[in-house]
Design an enzyme around this catalytic site. Structure first.
Site, PDB file in Angstrom:
ATOM      1  N   LYS A   1      35.079  19.219  36.317  1.00 38.26           N
ATOM      2  CA  LYS A   1      33.827  19.838  36.750  1.00 38.26           C
ATOM      3  C   LYS A   1      34.051  20.603  38.048  1.00 38.26           C
ATOM      4  CE  LYS A   1      29.476  20.844  36.820  1.00 38.26           C
ATOM      5  NZ  LYS A   1      28.984  21.856  35.873  1.00 38.26           N
TER       6      LYS A   1
ATOM      7  N   SER B   1      40.739  47.129  37.743  1.00 41.03           N
ATOM      8  CA  SER B   1      40.388  45.760  37.377  1.00 41.03           C
ATOM      9  C   SER B   1      39.183  45.743  36.436  1.00 41.03           C
ATOM     10  CB  SER B   1      40.133  44.945  38.654  1.00 41.03           C
ATOM     11  OG  SER B   1      40.432  43.597  38.455  1.00 41.03           O
TER      12      SER B   1
END
Length: 304
Positions: free
Chosen positions: A186, A134
């Site tokens: 948000k 990863s």
């Protein structure tokens, strides 16, 4: 409180070989071998000093042991800043990399630090003895060449995020939660609010976008790699990774360094923070508190 520690690995390997020879050879044989070695070194240094031979290239060895936050990136930054001031074009950097990945922004910065080496025209080799998955593989793919041990774990080119939701528990105990935001996105998924299908869709969209950026980064650094075949989140052992072109050679960092010690000067470079006992204790408690708090906060963070 802070200092750069430099170790000559040639001397270390030579000392170990000498110790073994001292036990294996007779006294006469040991003295003859030692004299021959010293004469060869003397002649080489003399040839370099008089210009009859080019100076031996240098290999700067860096170590990166990654965690969730890529905390080692702070030291890596200092080490790279130091070596770039003295490295020559014929020199090389070996990064001994071990990481299972972590937060996107943290490993993005760590990979950017390695890009500084290539931008200066210095050859960079990444060595993976156990795992570079990863975010760890994101760092490795910056290198000009990747070597890996036969059973090292590589790949896992994907993005993951998870979080628990306590909204039903709060409702059961008649606890109200107010969350006020400005901006439609948000907040998407939350720990305590009531998550909607629209929020889930937006969150998955952000994950997919992050994955696309990850794939693009790997593609740019390893154009020979079939990114669509390997960017599935799967991981492979070193020998399989070689077939898929995730790595360039199956070899341990130890073998690579022993080979290079014959024609190059090896220097292990490590930036260290010197802490008092009270500082270490305070730092340990702070990390524990951060882990307890961040354990909840970071589960929703996007991770490589």
């Amino acid at each position: 409180q802070e200092h750069l520690e430099v170790k000559n690995l040639n001397d270390r390997y030579q000392d170990m070989a000498q110790a073994l020879n001292h036990s294996l050879l007779s006294e006469a044989e040991f003295k003859a071998d030692d004299k021959k070695r010293k004469n060869e070194e003397k002649n080489r240094h003399k040839a370099e000093k008089t210009g009859k031979a080019a100076p031996r290239p240098r290999v700067f060895v860096l170590d990166f042991d990654g965690d969730l936050h890529a905390s080692r990136a702070a030291n890596l930054r200092e080490e790279i800043s130091a070596l770039l001031q003295v490295a020559r074009k014929e020199d090389e950097v070996l990064l001994r990399l071990e990481s299972e990945g972590g937060l996107v922004h943290a490993y993005g910065l760590a990979a950017s630090q390695l890009s500084r080496i290539k931008d200066k025209g210095i050859r960079l080799t990444a060595a993976v003895d156990m795992v570079a998955a990863s975010g760890g593989y994101m760092m490795a793919c910056v290198a000009d060449r990747i070597i890996a041990a036969p059973f090292a774990v590589l790949g896992s080119i994907g993005v993951v995020a998870q979080l628990p939701n306590f909204n039903r528990l709060l409702k059961k105990h008649e606890i109200d939660l107010e969350l006020h935001t400005a901006g439609a996105y948000k907040r998407t998924l939350t720990l305590f609010g009531e998550n909607t299908d629209a929020a889930r869709a937006k969150f998955r969209e952000e994950l997919e976008d992050t994955h696309q950026l990850f794939k693009q980064f790997v593609r740019e650094n390893r154009p020979s790699l079939d990114i669509e075949k390997t960017a599935t989140g799967e991981h492979w052992f070193g020998t399989r990774a070689l077939t898929l072109k995730l790595v360039d050679e199956v070899k341990t960092s130890d073998d690579w360094l022993l080979e290079r010690s014959k024609d190059a000067d090896l220097f292990q470079v490590e930036f260290k923070h010197k802490q008092s006992l009270s500082d270490r204790l305070a730092h340990g408690f702070a990390r524990l508190a951060l882990g307890l708090r961040g354990g909840m906060e970071n589960v929703a963070a996007k991770r490589f």
